[in-house]
Design an enzyme around this catalytic site. Structure first.
Site, PDB file in Angstrom:
ATOM      1  N   SER A   1     -41.278 -86.743   1.685  1.00 32.55           N
ATOM      2  CA  SER A   1     -41.633 -86.682  -0.313  1.00 32.55           C
ATOM      3  C   SER A   1     -42.863 -87.193  -0.513  1.00 32.55           C
ATOM      4  O   SER A   1     -43.524 -88.054   0.334  1.00 32.55           O
ATOM      5  CB  SER A   1     -40.687 -87.335  -0.962  1.00 32.55           C
ATOM      6  OG  SER A   1     -41.102 -86.945  -2.265  1.00 32.55           O
ATOM      7  N   GLY A   2     -44.234 -85.615  -1.029  1.00 33.21           N
ATOM      8  CA  GLY A   2     -44.801 -86.564  -1.602  1.00 33.21           C
ATOM      9  C   GLY A   2     -45.659 -86.074  -0.836  1.00 33.21           C
ATOM     10  O   GLY A   2     -47.329 -86.392  -0.691  1.00 33.21           O
TER      11      GLY A   2
ATOM     12  N   THR B   1     -44.147 -78.773  -2.170  1.00 33.18           N
ATOM     13  CA  THR B   1     -44.588 -77.658  -3.344  1.00 33.18           C
ATOM     14  C   THR B   1     -46.013 -77.469  -3.727  1.00 33.18           C
ATOM     15  O   THR B   1     -46.211 -76.025  -3.959  1.00 33.18           O
ATOM     16  CB  THR B   1     -43.933 -78.568  -4.545  1.00 33.18           C
ATOM     17  OG1 THR B   1     -42.841 -79.159  -4.338  1.00 33.18           O
ATOM     18  CG2 THR B   1     -43.907 -77.886  -5.711  1.00 33.18           C
TER      19      THR B   1
ATOM     20  N   ASN C   1     -43.568 -89.379  -5.944  1.00 31.98           N
ATOM     21  CA  ASN C   1     -44.111 -88.172  -5.921  1.00 31.98           C
ATOM     22  C   ASN C   1     -43.782 -88.104  -7.834  1.00 31.98           C
ATOM     23  O   ASN C   1     -43.042 -88.153  -8.070  1.00 31.98           O
ATOM     24  CB  ASN C   1     -43.535 -87.118  -5.095  1.00 31.98           C
ATOM     25  CG  ASN C   1     -44.355 -85.873  -5.808  1.00 31.98           C
ATOM     26  OD1 ASN C   1     -45.620 -86.035  -6.351  1.00 31.98           O
ATOM     27  ND2 ASN C   1     -44.131 -84.638  -4.983  1.00 31.98           N
TER      28      ASN C   1
ATOM     29  N   SER D   1     -41.876 -84.667  -7.605  1.00 34.13           N
ATOM     30  CA  SER D   1     -41.367 -84.946  -6.837  1.00 34.13           C
ATOM     31  C   SER D   1     -39.964 -83.785  -6.346  1.00 34.13           C
ATOM     32  O   SER D   1     -39.196 -83.139  -7.819  1.00 34.13           O
ATOM     33  CB  SER D   1     -40.828 -85.795  -6.291  1.00 34.13           C
ATOM     34  OG  SER D   1     -39.494 -85.734  -5.220  1.00 34.13           O
ATOM     35  N   SER D   2     -40.016 -83.050  -5.920  1.00 35.82           N
ATOM     36  CA  SER D   2     -38.818 -81.588  -6.017  1.00 35.82           C
ATOM     37  C   SER D   2     -37.203 -82.355  -6.036  1.00 35.82           C
ATOM     38  O   SER D   2     -37.820 -83.158  -4.721  1.00 35.82           O
ATOM     39  CB  SER D   2     -39.141 -80.286  -4.852  1.00 35.82           C
ATOM     40  OG  SER D   2     -40.355 -80.541  -5.014  1.00 35.82           O
TER      41      SER D   2
ATOM     42  N   GLY E   1     -38.055 -82.933   0.913  1.00 37.19           N
ATOM     43  CA  GLY E   1     -38.704 -84.009   1.847  1.00 37.19           C
ATOM     44  C   GLY E   1     -38.093 -85.292   2.168  1.00 37.19           C
ATOM     45  O   GLY E   1     -37.061 -85.130   1.566  1.00 37.19           O
TER      46      GLY E   1
ATOM     47  N   GLU F   1     -36.112 -88.393   3.158  1.00 34.09           N
ATOM     48  CA  GLU F   1     -36.425 -89.497   1.356  1.00 34.09           C
ATOM     49  C   GLU F   1     -35.781 -90.546   2.412  1.00 34.09           C
ATOM     50  O   GLU F   1     -34.409 -90.422   3.344  1.00 34.09           O
ATOM     51  CB  GLU F   1     -35.900 -89.073   1.150  1.00 34.09           C
ATOM     52  CG  GLU F   1     -36.527 -88.435  -0.366  1.00 34.09           C
ATOM     53  CD  GLU F   1     -35.880 -88.217  -1.651  1.00 34.09           C
ATOM     54  OE1 GLU F   1     -36.354 -87.776  -2.705  1.00 34.09           O
ATOM     55  OE2 GLU F   1     -34.189 -88.298  -1.621  1.00 34.09           O
TER      56      GLU F   1
END
Ligand SMILES: Nc1ncnc2c1ncn2[C@@H]1O[C@H](COP(=O)(O)OP(=O)(O)OP(=O)(O)O)[C@@H](O)[C@H]1O
Ligand SMILES: [Mg+2]
Length: 1277
Positions: free
Chosen positions: A130-131, A135, A181, A184-185, A411, A413
């Site tokens: 993540s981050g 994306t 993030n 974050s998605s 992502g 986690e």
């Protein structure tokens, strides 16, 4: 700008002076020195530290992208590097990844290129924690594809805009600020862009994966809800505020509890505007937008419903105003809202049958959970509705042939407290890692084994064991255990969780699992994660209680009803799918989908946890390097093959590159695809160790090799076009050169032909009755006639002209002669004189010395009409007598080396009314009534030409009387320049059938294609028939006008009867014939009554065309009616030119339009040099015609000064007779004209000539001789 002398060093221009242009410096083009290696397969040591060092070096200088073969590693810079501008994008357009530095655009380019080139679906799999920048990378890929995929069409532009608009829209609803993030998605997304055959996007589709709906109702401290809640509460219009009772984010529990309302770098108001704009682009109506925001408001207000604990422990709504507003928003009865939120309906079951129904009050915790469940369900369904709505708007407009998919998923986690959501997210990431391993490590290595490729296996960690741990059914994995726990204790979440705890013990046999009481640990590929079991089963169950469904079902809001349209059937015995089931199914479907496409990988790395643009956390990065398997990736890539494809695909793509497999763009290989593929690789000169043939596929070791093949293929059409142009230009050069040579030959020879006529006429006159001087038989010479230049401005000539009193009369002949001067009582002596012939008379002039001055005076004038005959001996001497009417002076006896020409001249002038007598002696009138004779005696002792003494001329033997002039000397073949040196023309010219070109191989269907497809494939895309494009400058010119009607054939009339032999045509007098072809040798091909045959041209008389015909090419003027067999050219200068003019023009025209396939001839052996030098017999151009000799080049005619003998014809060694120039083609035409024997002299006047049978050298063409022969034959018969 200052012009620098050297790149980089600027120097001021010198003031005043002209600025000096800086010399280009090669260093300018030198690439920026790269930091580390841009492709880590080039690392000298492959271990995690060296990978890390390389990434670090590059990251520090802003080089965030690095390759491992075709896999892009991207390290998040956390700052704007300015590397996604349109300018940068253009640099990647059409370039392969070796030509440009590593970039996400390059991955997009290669996916797009490969899709178009190989007609295969593509997918870009972006992974990383993540981050790390997934994306961002996905957005850049969409940006690139939208920019390069062309399509001016409105609907294509619309699709592109929509695809780009999905980003802000889905980010608003599906992304949130997390600790890792800011954007974050919180869902996974697979976007597939569909393309038509031209590579233009015609539609798109989004598949959504697992929205983290728990975020709607609560977030960790310092995290936020989904962006849309903040955008809406901060930037909603007054109208919306009024309508939905909207306040700021701080007013709502769901948005304020985590104490994070604002995020640095995020402007919610601006983003709200972007969201609305994106909605508009995607085509959401105002009503739809309104309903969406109504749902957001419902959720926000739901969150504000609070419960207070009553004395009985049950819950009551703290503020019914809130529930009233919720009821207003969802258009239901307020009491119902209150009831549903504070109690639940329980139905007892007995023995499988329905029992009693009870209303069970809820305690505040249960009520809160129910409220949150409703809020989560509304948001989740709203999100899915938005995705479905986007898909409706982006539905493919037309047939899609290929797809590029871009996978941007949440992502990996690891939180302090990880629950079911993290399990699902990490499970999907495990699956993606599995694909990566499958395709880059496992499948790749398996493929080498299967294809029997030489290969050293590489060890790697296969995370399948972790995937199995989570998803397997037997033995049950985590999801299966969760399902079982839910099934056994469905009514009580805590009991279900406990049930699950017990089941975890069974999972412990898997080394990647550890049960730890109310927690369990999973050793993921990316790290160990401890999951908290509390609430897990409930989350897995993911079912709304029946009451909530009833609440929604009773809503007057149609939109809300739509969101919950697939309500599970309460009477169904089948267990509704759990969240675990759904994520498993969608992950499985995703994997299947991805496996069908050609993958490109972007592996994103997060350099630190603080979003710092300067901090490079080595430990964190080493960890990512390890779990991403970059080291193994490099090893496999180094040892393996960069590219492979089936033989069929390879052949289809590259068959153009080998002459063995293609011809003129068609596939021609007759063998199988494997042998064809091998042939292509051999023929393209690719080093053997660069490729291997497997069982079904060809393997290419390095990407450079593939790119080289691609480059060759790109250049193929270009090269072919250049070849066609070159061949066309060569052809035109060849054609023009042929025409030029024909014209030059004709120019050089037209006069020669006229002289040849004079020569042949001379032969005809002598008719084999007189021995010949050797020099007289040498090929051609110029029969100038006026050798003393009486018609010119030469002093001697002018003296002679005035001495003879010629006035305006033109001399047709002039020469120095010897004359026999009788002496009284003594034998005659030989004395020099000048002889001039005009159309009226023969003049004999003499020079004498008077008062020390040389004077020329006319001695005798003999009118032509008085000349009855010319007597000559039958030996080779030069004597002749002009037998005239009786006169006091007697007949002149002349010694003239041009005696035959003189005789021919006189015969021409007198229309052949003078007879030519040839015998062993000459009889002449010495005086009026005194006859005398000169005897001719053969005397080999004479060294000179002849010697006269006392009426006897002693002559050595000459050439036999039957001798004919020798053919023209053959040109040295070495001098003949080839007509064209173009490589693409055969040595013998385009029509040289001797060297046939490579036979055209038959086109074959491409392997793996149906015959029909193969036949259709090379056809270029045809423009629509309905709208023919207006002719543009570059467009194909309109077809040329139809060729003009064939000019009417020239008609000729037979002047005399002619009986033809084989290949010839018989003519009666006055027969009209059509001219088919003129030949220079005096025979013309004519057509009569549809029959073709050769006829002598001097038997034919031109019939002028009727005036209305107005032919484009001037017809030759009708000839004056000369006696048969008297060539006009005997009369000096003007005649050859004028006589040949029409023929020349006709010939020129014909030459230019010549049959282009005609065989090029080795230009005219024996005649004029093809380089245009003057032929020895060439007539001075028009000098004698206009009486001007000064303008005549010195070399163009022999000197005509008195006493100078004209140069003999060029003496070349006689050679075997060459083939006749321009011999008649044999096929389809009458047989060629038979060789013509030497003629005997025709008789004077109309009397038939006496002809002796003589043989002619083979190939020699002599019309006069042929005619003479024919006449003889007729006479004999
Ligand atoms: N190439 C880049 N250039 C500049 N900034 C970047 C780049 N990639 C990522 N970032 C920054 O990092 C942030 C996080 O990136 P991104 O949202 O793409 O991460 P992610 O991998 O999608 O994470 P998640 O799994 O949480 O969705 C971005 O908002 C942006 O600020
Ligand atoms: Mg993301």
């Amino acid at each position: 700008m200052a012009i620098s002398k050297k790149a980089g060093k600027k120097t001021a221009p010198k003031s005043g002076g002209a600025t000096k242009v800086a010399k280009a410096d090669w260093k300018e083009g030198f690439k920026k020195k790269q930091t580390g290696v841009s492709d880590m397969t080039l690392l000298t040591t492959i271990d995690e530290n060296s990978i890390n060092d390389n990434l670090k070096k590059r990251w520090n200088v802003g080089e965030i992208y690095t390759y491992i073969g075709g896999v892009l590693i991207s390290v998040n810079p956390f700052k704007d590097l300015g590397i996604y501008t349109d300018e940068t994008l253009q640099k990647y357009k059409g370039k392969n990844r070796l030509e440009v530095p590593p970039h996400v655009f390059s991955i997009a380019e290669s996916a797009y290129y490969n899709m178009n080139a190989y007609h295969e679906n593509q997918c870009v799999i972006i992974s990383g924690e993540s981050g790390a920048g997934k994306t961002e990378a996905a957005k850049r890929i969409m940006q690139y594809i939208a920019a390069v995929s062309g399509g001016e069409d409105g609907s294509i532009q619309e699709i592109k805009e929509m695809v780009l608009a999905t980003n802000p829209l889905l980010e608003s609803f599906g992304c949130a600020k997390t600790l890792r993030n800011n954007n974050s998605s919180r869902h996974g997304k697979y976007l597939e862009i569909m393309f038509n055959t031209h590579g233009e996007p015609i539609g798109a589709q989004i598949t959504n994966y697992l929205l983290e709906k728990g975020r709607v109702v609560g977030q960790l401290e310092n995290e936020r809800n989904f962006h849309i809640f903040y955008q809406f509460t901060k930037a909603a219009s007054d109208e919306q505020r009024e309508q939905f009772g909207l306040q700021g984010p701080d007013a709502y529990t769901y948005t304020s509890r985590s104490k994070c309302l604002d995020v640095q770098d995020i402007n919610d108001s601006n983003d709200y505007a972007d969201t609305l704009n994106a909605m508009r682009i995607i085509g959401l109506s105002n009503e739809e937008q309104n309903e969406i925001f109504r749902m957001i408001a419902v959720i926000l207000w739901l969150g504000n419903v609070e419960f207070q604990e009553m004395d009985d422990g049950n819950s009551a709504i703290a503020d019914t105003g809130v529930t009233d507003f919720v009821a207003y928003l969802i258009e239901v009865d307020s009491a119902m809202v209150q009831k549903v939120l504070t109690s639940k309906v329980v139905e007892t079951q007995r023995g499988g049958r329905r029992g009693s129904v009870y209303d069970v009050p809820l305690n505040p915790a249960q009520a809160t959970a129910g409220r949150d469940a409703l809020a989560k369900a509304i948001y989740n369904n709203l999100f899915e509705w938005i995705v479905a709505r986007i898909n409706v708007s982006m539905k493919a407009r037309g047939a899609s042939t290929q797809v590029i998919g871009i996978l941007d998923i949440f992502g990996f986690e690891i939180f302090e407290d990880n629950s079911f959501e993290q399990l699902c997210i990490n499970y999907v990431n495990e699956k993606l890692q599995q694909i990566f391993i499958e395709l880059t490590l496992k499948t790749e290595q398996e493929e080498y084994v299967r294809e029997q490729i030489k290969w050293t296996p590489i060890k790697y960690f296969n995370n399948k064991i972790v995937c199995d741990l989570i998803e397997e059914r037997k033995p049950p994995g985590i999801f299966a255990a969760l399902n079982d726990a839910c099934a056994t204790a469905h009514a009580d979440p805590a009991a279900a969780d406990n049930s699950f705890v017990q089941r975890t013990a069974m999972l412990s046999s898997n080394v990647h699992f550890e049960a730890r009481g109310s927690q369990f640990l999973v050793r993921h590929y990316a790290g160990d994660v401890m999951y908290n079991i509390v609430g897990m089963t409930d989350k897995n169950k993911d079912a709304l209680v029946k009451d909530l469904f009833d609440l929604v079902g009773s809503s007057g809001n149609q939109f809300l009803q739509t969101l919950f349209s697939d309500r599970p059937d309460p009477s169904s015995k089948k267990r509704p799918p759990t969240a675990g089931d759904r994520i498993k199914a969608s992950a499985g479907a995703l994997v299947d989908n991805l496996m069908k496409a050609q993958p490109s990988y972007i592996r994103t790395i997060k350099p630190n946890q603080n979003r710092s643009a300067t901090e490079y956390d080595i430990k964190a990065i080493l960890h990512q390097i390890k779990y991403l398997g970059l080291q193994e990736n490099i090893r496999v890539r180094r040892a393996g093959f960069a590219y492979r494809n089936t033989f069929e695909k390879m052949v289809e793509r590259f068959y153009l590159l080998s002459p063995s497999t293609s011809y003129a763009g068609e596939y021609t290989w007759q063998g199988d695809a494997k042998s064809g593929c091998e042939q292509i690789l051999k023929d393209t000169g690719i080093a053997k160790d660069e490729w291997q043939m497997g069982v079904t596929k060809a393997f290419i070791k390095n990407p450079e090799t593939l790119f080289a093949l691609e480059t060759m293929r790109d250049r193929y059409w270009h090269n072919m076009a250049a070849r066609i142009q070159r061949a066309w230009r060569n052809y035109w050069r060849y054609k023009n050169e042929c025409a030029r040579r024909i014209q030059r030959f004709w120019k050089n020879n037209k006069e020669a032909l006229e002289y040849a006529k004079v020569r042949d006429y001379g032969h005809q006159i002598l008719a084999g009755r007189k021995e010949r001087r050797r020099y007289s038989l040498l090929s051609y010479r110029r029969f100038l006639g006026d050798y003393l230049d009486v018609n010119g401005k030469n002093i001697v000539g002018s003296d002679l002209r005035s001495a003879c009193g010629l006035g305006t009369e033109q001399a047709t002949f002039s020469s120095k002669v010897q004359i026999l001067v009788p002496r009284f009582a003594r034998s005659s002596i030989v004395s020099p004189r000048f002889l001039v012939v005009t159309a009226k008379a023969v003049y004999i002039a003499a020079t004498s010395q008077k008062d020390g001055q040389i004077q020329t005076s006319l001695e005798r004038k003999i009118p032509l009409v008085t000349i009855k005959s010319i007597s000559m001996s039958n030996l080779r001497d030069d004597w002749l007598a002009l037998n005239c009417n009786a006169s006091e002076e007697g007949d002149p006896i002349l010694h003239c080396c041009f005696k035959t020409e003189l005789t021919a001249n006189l015969l021409t002038l007198t229309q052949a009314s003078i007879s030519v007598l040839i015998g062993p002696s000459i009889e002449y009138a010495k005086k009026k009534d005194k006859k005398a004779q000169i005897q001719f005696v053969r005397d080999e002792t004479i060294t000179k030409d002849d010697v006269y003494k006392s009426h006897v001329v002693h002559v050595p033997s000459g050439e036999p009387p039957s001798s004919t002039s020798r053919p023209a000397a053959r040109r040295k073949p070495g001098i003949v320049r080839p007509i064209t040196q173009g490589k693409l023309l055969r040595a013998g010219g385009p029509s040289d059938k001797g060297k046939t070109s490579r036979p055209k191989p038959a086109a074959q269907p491409l392997p793996g294609k149906s015959e029909q497809f193969a036949a259709v494939r090379p056809t270029p895309v045809a423009p629509p028939k309905s709208a023919p494009a207006p002719p543009t400058r570059n467009s194909v010119p309109p077809p040329p006008p139809p060729p003009p009607k064939e000019p009417e054939a020239e008609l000729y009339k037979a002047k005399f009867a002619f009986e033809g032999q084989e290949g010839e045509i018989s003519l009666k007098k006055d027969d009209t014939v059509e001219l088919v072809e003129k030949d220079d040798n005096g025979w013309w091909l004519v057509r009569k009554d549809g029959q073709e045959g050769w006829a002598p041209n001097n038997y034919l008389e031109f019939v002028p065309p009727k005036p209305k015909a107005a032919p484009a090419v001037r017809s030759p003027p009708p000839r004056p009616p000369p006696p048969p067999s008297v060539p006009l050219a005997v009369v000096a200068a003007p005649i050859p030119a004028s006589a040949s003019k029409p023929t020349v023009s006709a010939m020129s025209v014909k030459s230019l339009a010549a049959d282009v396939s005609a065989k090029p001839v080795a230009v005219f052996p024996g005649l004029a040099p093809s380089n245009g030098s003057a032929a020895p017999w060439k007539k001075p151009p028009a000098a004698s015609a206009n009486g001007s000799s000064s303008s005549t080049p010195a070399s163009s005619r022999p000197s005509s000064s008195l006493g100078v003998k004209p140069p003999p014809p060029v003496a070349t060694k006689p050679k075997p007779a060459p083939p006749p120039v321009a011999s008649k083609p044999s096929s389809g035409k009458p047989p060629p004209k038979p060789p013509i024997p030497t003629a005997s002299r025709p008789g004077a006047g109309a009397a038939p000539p006496k002809i002796s049978k003589l043989s002619a050298p083979a190939g020699q063409m002599d019309l006069a001789a042929a005619l003479a022969k024919r006449a003889q034959k007729i006479a004999n018969e």
